[in-house]
Design a protein around this motif. Structure first.
Motif, PDB file in Angstrom:
ATOM      1  N   ILE A   1      -3.053  11.678  -4.781  1.00  0.00           N
ATOM      2  CA  ILE A   1      -4.042  12.201  -6.039  1.00  0.00           C
ATOM      3  C   ILE A   1      -3.936  13.603  -6.312  1.00  0.00           C
ATOM      4  CG2 ILE A   1      -6.700  12.133  -6.579  1.00  0.00           C
ATOM      5  CD1 ILE A   1      -5.200   9.392  -7.126  1.00  0.00           C
TER       6      ILE A   1
ATOM      7  N   PRO B   1     -13.393  -0.133  -4.834  1.00  0.00           N
ATOM      8  CA  PRO B   1     -14.294   1.187  -4.987  1.00  0.00           C
ATOM      9  C   PRO B   1     -13.435   2.246  -5.539  1.00  0.00           C
ATOM     10  CG  PRO B   1     -14.573   0.435  -2.892  1.00  0.00           C
ATOM     11  CD  PRO B   1     -13.634  -0.619  -3.245  1.00  0.00           C
ATOM     12  N   ILE B   2     -12.264   2.299  -5.322  1.00  0.00           N
ATOM     13  CA  ILE B   2     -11.116   3.442  -5.540  1.00  0.00           C
ATOM     14  C   ILE B   2     -11.001   3.282  -7.021  1.00  0.00           C
ATOM     15  CG2 ILE B   2      -8.852   4.306  -5.279  1.00  0.00           C
ATOM     16  CD1 ILE B   2      -8.971   3.791  -2.418  1.00  0.00           C
TER      17      ILE B   2
ATOM     18  N   PHE C   1     -13.824   4.233  -8.695  1.00  0.00           N
ATOM     19  CA  PHE C   1     -13.981   5.770  -8.504  1.00  0.00           C
ATOM     20  C   PHE C   1     -13.085   6.329  -9.528  1.00  0.00           C
ATOM     21  CE2 PHE C   1     -16.079   8.322  -5.062  1.00  0.00           C
ATOM     22  CZ  PHE C   1     -16.022   9.623  -5.825  1.00  0.00           C
ATOM     23  N   ILE C   2     -11.823   6.005  -9.670  1.00  0.00           N
ATOM     24  CA  ILE C   2     -10.874   6.710 -10.536  1.00  0.00           C
ATOM     25  C   ILE C   2     -11.505   6.712 -11.919  1.00  0.00           C
ATOM     26  CG2 ILE C   2      -8.600   6.452 -11.865  1.00  0.00           C
ATOM     27  CD1 ILE C   2      -7.425   5.682  -8.940  1.00  0.00           C
TER      28      ILE C   2
ATOM     29  N   ILE D   1     -20.711   5.581  -5.457  1.00  0.00           N
ATOM     30  CA  ILE D   1     -19.993   6.616  -6.281  1.00  0.00           C
ATOM     31  C   ILE D   1     -20.956   7.684  -6.507  1.00  0.00           C
ATOM     32  CG2 ILE D   1     -18.412   7.281  -8.066  1.00  0.00           C
ATOM     33  CD1 ILE D   1     -17.187   4.490  -7.787  1.00  0.00           C
TER      34      ILE D   1
ATOM     35  N   VAL E   1     -17.354   5.870   0.611  1.00  0.00           N
ATOM     36  CA  VAL E   1     -17.149   4.914  -0.547  1.00  0.00           C
ATOM     37  C   VAL E   1     -16.150   3.872  -0.124  1.00  0.00           C
ATOM     38  CG1 VAL E   1     -16.683   4.694  -3.162  1.00  0.00           C
ATOM     39  CG2 VAL E   1     -17.820   6.681  -2.087  1.00  0.00           C
ATOM     40  N   ALA E   2     -14.841   4.256   0.263  1.00  0.00           N
ATOM     41  CA  ALA E   2     -14.012   3.158   0.359  1.00  0.00           C
ATOM     42  C   ALA E   2     -13.332   3.626   1.695  1.00  0.00           C
ATOM     43  CB  ALA E   2     -12.849   3.288  -0.564  1.00  0.00           C
ATOM     44  N   ASN E   3     -12.902   2.714   2.518  1.00  0.00           N
ATOM     45  CA  ASN E   3     -12.142   3.037   3.841  1.00  0.00           C
ATOM     46  C   ASN E   3     -10.845   2.359   3.876  1.00  0.00           C
ATOM     47  OD1 ASN E   3     -11.517   3.763   6.387  1.00  0.00           O
ATOM     48  ND2 ASN E   3     -12.968   2.313   7.226  1.00  0.00           N
ATOM     49  N   ILE E   4      -9.939   2.957   3.542  1.00  0.00           N
ATOM     50  CA  ILE E   4      -8.538   2.480   3.426  1.00  0.00           C
ATOM     51  C   ILE E   4      -7.609   2.922   4.433  1.00  0.00           C
ATOM     52  CG2 ILE E   4      -8.528   1.928   0.976  1.00  0.00           C
ATOM     53  CD1 ILE E   4      -6.727   4.248   0.399  1.00  0.00           C
TER      54      ILE E   4
ATOM     55  N   ILE F   1       1.331   4.039  -3.310  1.00  0.00           N
ATOM     56  CA  ILE F   1       1.038   5.459  -3.101  1.00  0.00           C
ATOM     57  C   ILE F   1       2.044   6.216  -3.406  1.00  0.00           C
ATOM     58  CG2 ILE F   1      -0.506   7.020  -1.654  1.00  0.00           C
ATOM     59  CD1 ILE F   1      -2.155   4.996  -0.601  1.00  0.00           C
TER      60      ILE F   1
ATOM     61  N   ASN G   1     -10.917  -3.139  -0.553  1.00  0.00           N
ATOM     62  CA  ASN G   1     -11.179  -1.646  -0.019  1.00  0.00           C
ATOM     63  C   ASN G   1     -10.519  -1.028  -1.283  1.00  0.00           C
ATOM     64  OD1 ASN G   1     -11.983  -2.477   2.390  1.00  0.00           O
ATOM     65  ND2 ASN G   1      -9.869  -2.034   3.505  1.00  0.00           N
TER      66      ASN G   1
ATOM     67  N   TRP H   1     -12.150  12.012  -3.702  1.00  0.00           N
ATOM     68  CA  TRP H   1     -13.302  11.926  -2.814  1.00  0.00           C
ATOM     69  C   TRP H   1     -13.627  10.355  -2.513  1.00  0.00           C
ATOM     70  CZ3 TRP H   1     -16.097  15.521  -0.476  1.00  0.00           C
ATOM     71  CH2 TRP H   1     -15.958  16.826  -0.935  1.00  0.00           C
ATOM     72  N   ALA H   2     -12.991   9.477  -3.235  1.00  0.00           N
ATOM     73  CA  ALA H   2     -13.112   8.027  -2.860  1.00  0.00           C
ATOM     74  C   ALA H   2     -13.141   7.673  -1.408  1.00  0.00           C
ATOM     75  CB  ALA H   2     -12.294   7.383  -3.765  1.00  0.00           C
ATOM     76  N   VAL H   3     -12.175   8.221  -0.620  1.00  0.00           N
ATOM     77  CA  VAL H   3     -11.763   7.979   0.738  1.00  0.00           C
ATOM     78  C   VAL H   3     -12.236   9.022   1.491  1.00  0.00           C
ATOM     79  CG1 VAL H   3      -9.939   6.891  -0.056  1.00  0.00           C
ATOM     80  CG2 VAL H   3      -9.453   8.976   0.489  1.00  0.00           C
TER      81      VAL H   3
ATOM     82  N   LEU I   1     -11.782  14.622  -8.599  1.00  0.00           N
ATOM     83  CA  LEU I   1     -13.017  13.713  -8.132  1.00  0.00           C
ATOM     84  C   LEU I   1     -12.556  12.473  -7.523  1.00  0.00           C
ATOM     85  CD1 LEU I   1     -15.415  13.775 -11.217  1.00  0.00           C
ATOM     86  CD2 LEU I   1     -15.763  15.014  -9.235  1.00  0.00           C
ATOM     87  N   ALA I   2     -11.476  11.883  -8.079  1.00  0.00           N
ATOM     88  CA  ALA I   2     -11.078  10.688  -7.433  1.00  0.00           C
ATOM     89  C   ALA I   2     -10.732  10.681  -6.087  1.00  0.00           C
ATOM     90  CB  ALA I   2      -9.991  10.079  -8.192  1.00  0.00           C
TER      91      ALA I   2
ATOM     92  N   TYR J   1      -3.034   8.538   0.162  1.00  0.00           N
ATOM     93  CA  TYR J   1      -3.937   8.586  -1.010  1.00  0.00           C
ATOM     94  C   TYR J   1      -4.533   9.818  -1.541  1.00  0.00           C
ATOM     95  CZ  TYR J   1      -7.807   7.672  -4.129  1.00  0.00           C
ATOM     96  OH  TYR J   1      -8.414   7.648  -5.565  1.00  0.00           O
TER      97      TYR J   1
ATOM     98  N   GLU K   1       0.808  -1.162  -0.079  1.00  0.00           N
ATOM     99  CA  GLU K   1      -0.104  -0.152   0.015  1.00  0.00           C
ATOM    100  C   GLU K   1       0.755   1.222   0.095  1.00  0.00           C
ATOM    101  OE1 GLU K   1      -2.211   0.200   3.654  1.00  0.00           O
ATOM    102  OE2 GLU K   1      -3.993   0.749   2.599  1.00  0.00           O
TER     103      GLU K   1
ATOM    104  N   VAL L   1     -21.983   9.999  -4.121  1.00  0.00           N
ATOM    105  CA  VAL L   1     -21.248  10.991  -3.861  1.00  0.00           C
ATOM    106  C   VAL L   1     -20.952  11.951  -4.921  1.00  0.00           C
ATOM    107  CG1 VAL L   1     -18.619  11.405  -3.273  1.00  0.00           C
ATOM    108  CG2 VAL L   1     -19.879   9.485  -2.523  1.00  0.00           C
ATOM    109  N   VAL L   2     -20.728  11.434  -6.153  1.00  0.00           N
ATOM    110  CA  VAL L   2     -20.430  12.451  -7.272  1.00  0.00           C
ATOM    111  C   VAL L   2     -21.512  13.503  -7.666  1.00  0.00           C
ATOM    112  CG1 VAL L   2     -19.785  12.377  -9.764  1.00  0.00           C
ATOM    113  CG2 VAL L   2     -18.534  11.287  -8.115  1.00  0.00           C
TER     114      VAL L   2
END
Lengths: 200, 124, 350
Positions: free
Chosen positions: C130, B7-8, B11-12, C26, C117-120, A56, B4, C106-108, C103-104, C126, A52, C29-30
């Protein structure tokens, strides 16, 4: 086929295509953009390996910082493509040797993986363990000296960058408005008493 | 962990789609009647002379290089900062963990001061 | 009843169900986000108008409320001009590259405890990664247009954005030190206890008070990062007309516009989550919830608009000086102060 495998091949295909375009694109800016794309997909492949933090970081450092500099350079040094291509055949033998060496080296490394271990060992992280925290623990206990050395290397790079590119303060003439405000008439004008000259 | 990230990924893809669709829509719906004057680059009404992609001041490169170095430093700080609370709460490694980061920062502050003194951060 | 319905829907989609479910999330959210962007432009014009003692848009619909939609429709019907010297593909990709990261990211972003949406684990990292890609849209737009104004604007914006990203990074690192996690949900949870929270005054336990210098650095850097006034030399209309956007028209221009406002909302959300306690209620006796996050985001967004109405534009050298010679030292010093504070017996983040 597992979904993960599909994503892997998808990302790898983009990666290989982008990498090829980096060396075949004629316009240097296009080449740099394909390099960005290949870094991004490499980050995706690393994320698939559950690395991870690294995944990133490659986006943060390479895409977000290093490639911005690259783009700056290729955009602003107007590169004459024809002139660069002139020496192509002269440099080809040397380039081919270097390229071949690199292929052999990479083959040796990747080959040993296949010949020795049956499959690359992917460390499986437990669900609740944060990748970054584990990395932090290792980095700041076992690898303290390399870590401190990294900061020295960064320092060297910083000094080198300044020495190479900085041409000293430019001799531009400008007025400082802040100082201008405080100027008094007495600083600028000296009133002299001149004795009248004799007329004869 | 990977579920996890699914979804990312989506989303991308959605983000890229939202970046592409309006342009395609605009291409389809809007009129397209180009002429030489309309397509010439904006230059306050003058005829544009020479290529717009010119050589630029070297200071911009310097800023970019300095940015890379500081960005790397921050990338190193991230894993340390996430475990700092645990370092503080563990008596055995408390001072060691703190000191090693202070050494790291100190070395970089030397570089920062060097850049400042050399005038690399000047911009007049 | 609900279970049966859920099973029925899952049965219809079969193995594609996770994709559909995530896509629904998504869209949830969007769609509000894009609507928020549209109405932020309306809100901006109204707020600034009232600050200037004007009325602002009031023609389209009651109180001018349909104005943003009319603007969008108008842009949709306008020709997309590709200048003659432009690099066509890069020119058309650039707006997409500007909006996709905006926009991307906002995923987390969590909207309430466990709602996102996502919980990393590494969500903050991240977002930073981005967000650092947002600069590409601008640089490429400037380069591809083959126009001098656009090129100048792109160079300025790249230099400005990277400069402020450093102080932003230091602010984030300091927040991490006191919250012990990279996860945004955890960072918010870490703010709901403390000496003041024990007394029922939760809002004094949020990060903004002990990290006040970082809060200011982050907020101002956020304004600079989104190229908003007073840091809008990138598109300053009296200097370089519209910077990187000068050659763009129609929907291509609209995308840059959307990206700028989506980034503003993102910065507002992050500021609220990192420093203002996210969805936590400011006082002990009121319940937590998304409502509080929305209120805090609106407050930060109002600050953005207020800044624009109040401050004259900075000069470029002043911007660079503020970033490199003021914010970096301030954030380094406060980073060290927080480190020493946590080492000392006075540590309040046990």
């Amino acid at each position: 086929m597992e979904f993960k495998t599909v994503v892997f091949y998808f990302l790898s295909a983009i990666l290989v295509y982008a990498a090829l375009r980096v060396i075949t694109a004629r316009n240097p800016v296009h080449a740099a953009l394909h390099l960005v794309l290949s870094f991004f997909s490499a980050g995706g492949v690393w994320a698939l390996l559950q690395a991870e933090f690294l995944a990133i970081s490659i986006v943060l450092v390479y895409v977000g910082a290093v490639m911005v500099l690259f783009l700056f350079v290729v955009m602003m040094l107007d590169i004459n493509i024809d002139r660069i291509r002139e020496g192509f055949w002269n440099y080809l033998p040397l380039g081919a040797v270097v390229g071949l060496l690199m292929v052999v080296e990479m083959g040796a490394i990747l080959g040993s993986q296949y010949l020795g271990a049956a499959e690359a060992q992917v460390p499986q992280t437990a669900a609740g363990v944060s990748n970054v925290k584990e990395l932090g623990r290792l980095l700041f206990t076992e690898y303290v000296y390399p870590f401190e050395l990294a900061s020295v290397i960064l320092l060297v790079a910083l000094i080198a960058a300044i020495v190479l590119t900085h041409r000293g303060a430019k001799k531009t003439k400008y007025t400082d408005p802040a100082k201008q405000v405080f100027v008094k008439a007495a600083d600028r004008i000296r009133v002299l008493q001149m004795p009248a000259e004799k007329q004869d | 962990m990977l579920e996890n990230y699914f979804p990312i990924l989506l989303f991308i893809l959605v983000g890229i789609a939202i970046g592409v669709l309006p342009i395609v829509l605009g291409w389809l719906i809007a009129p397209n009647r180009p002429d030489a004057e309309k397509l010439s680059p904006y230059e306050c009404g003058f005829e544009a002379f020479e290529d717009a992609r010119m050589k630029f001041d070297v200071r911009y490169y310097l800023i970019a290089i300095l940015f890379i170095l500081f960005d790397l430093e921050i990338a190193f700080l991230f894993p340390w900062a996430t475990i700092f609370k645990e370092i503080v709460n563990t008596e055995a490694v408390k001072w060691f963990g703190f000191a090693e980061m202070m050494v790291f920062i100190a070395i970089l502050v030397v570089g920062y001061i060097y850049a400042w003194v050399k005038g690399a951060l000047e911009w007049e | 009843m609900m279970d049966m319905l859920q099973q029925f829907i899952q049965g219809v989609f079969g193995p594609a169900w996770p994709v559909v479910w995530n896509l629904l999330k998504i869209v949830a959210v969007v769609a509000p986000l894009l609507l928020g962007v549209a109405y932020l432009t309306y809100f901006e014009r109204k707020v600034i108008a009232y600050m200037h003692v004007r009325i602002g848009p009031n023609r389209v619909g009651p109180l001018g409320l349909i104005q943003p939609i009319a603007d969008g429709l108008k842009l949709l019907l306008k020709e997309i001009i590709v200048p003659s010297g432009a690099d066509k593909w890069v020119y058309l990709i650039a707006p997409g590259l500007a909006i996709a990261p905006a926009l991307a990211a906002w995923a987390v972003v969590p909207f309430a405890d466990g709602l996102g949406v996502a919980n990393i684990d590494a969500s903050l990292l991240y977002i930073m990664a981005i967000a650092s890609m947002g600069v590409y849209g601008i640089i490429l737009a400037g380069w591809a247009s083959n126009s001098k104004y656009a090129f100048l604007g792109a160079m300025r914006s790249a230099a400005q954005m990277v400069s402020y990203e450093i102080s932003m990074g230091f602010a984030l690192v300091t927040v991490l030190m006191v919250s012990n996690s990279l996860n945004l949900t955890e960072i918010v949870r870490a703010q709901d206890h403390g000496i003041f929270a024990g007394m029922g005054l939760t809002f004094l336990s949020w990060n903004w008070l002990p990290l006040l210098p970082m809060f200011i650095v982050y907020l101002v850097s956020g304004v600079a990062e989104t190229n908003r006034a007073p840091f809008d030399v990138v598109e300053g209309e009296s200097e370089i007309v519209a910077g990187h956007m000068v050659e763009y028209s129609g929907m291509a221009f609209a995308l840059f516009f959307l990206a700028e406002y989506a980034n503003m909302i993102l910065i507002a959300a992050l500021t609220s989550l990192l420093f203002l306690g996210g969805w936590l209620s400011p006082v002990g006796f009121l319940p937590d919830g998304f409502f509080w996050l929305a209120a805090k985001m609106s407050f930060v967004l109002f600050l953005f608009l207020w800044f624009r109405a109040t401050f004259p534009r900075y000069r470029f050298d002043q911007i660079m000086r503020l970033g490199w010679k003021v914010f970096i030292p301030v954030s380094l010093v406060w980073f060290t102060v927080v480190g020493v504070w946590m080492m000392s017996p006075l540590n309040i983040w046990k």
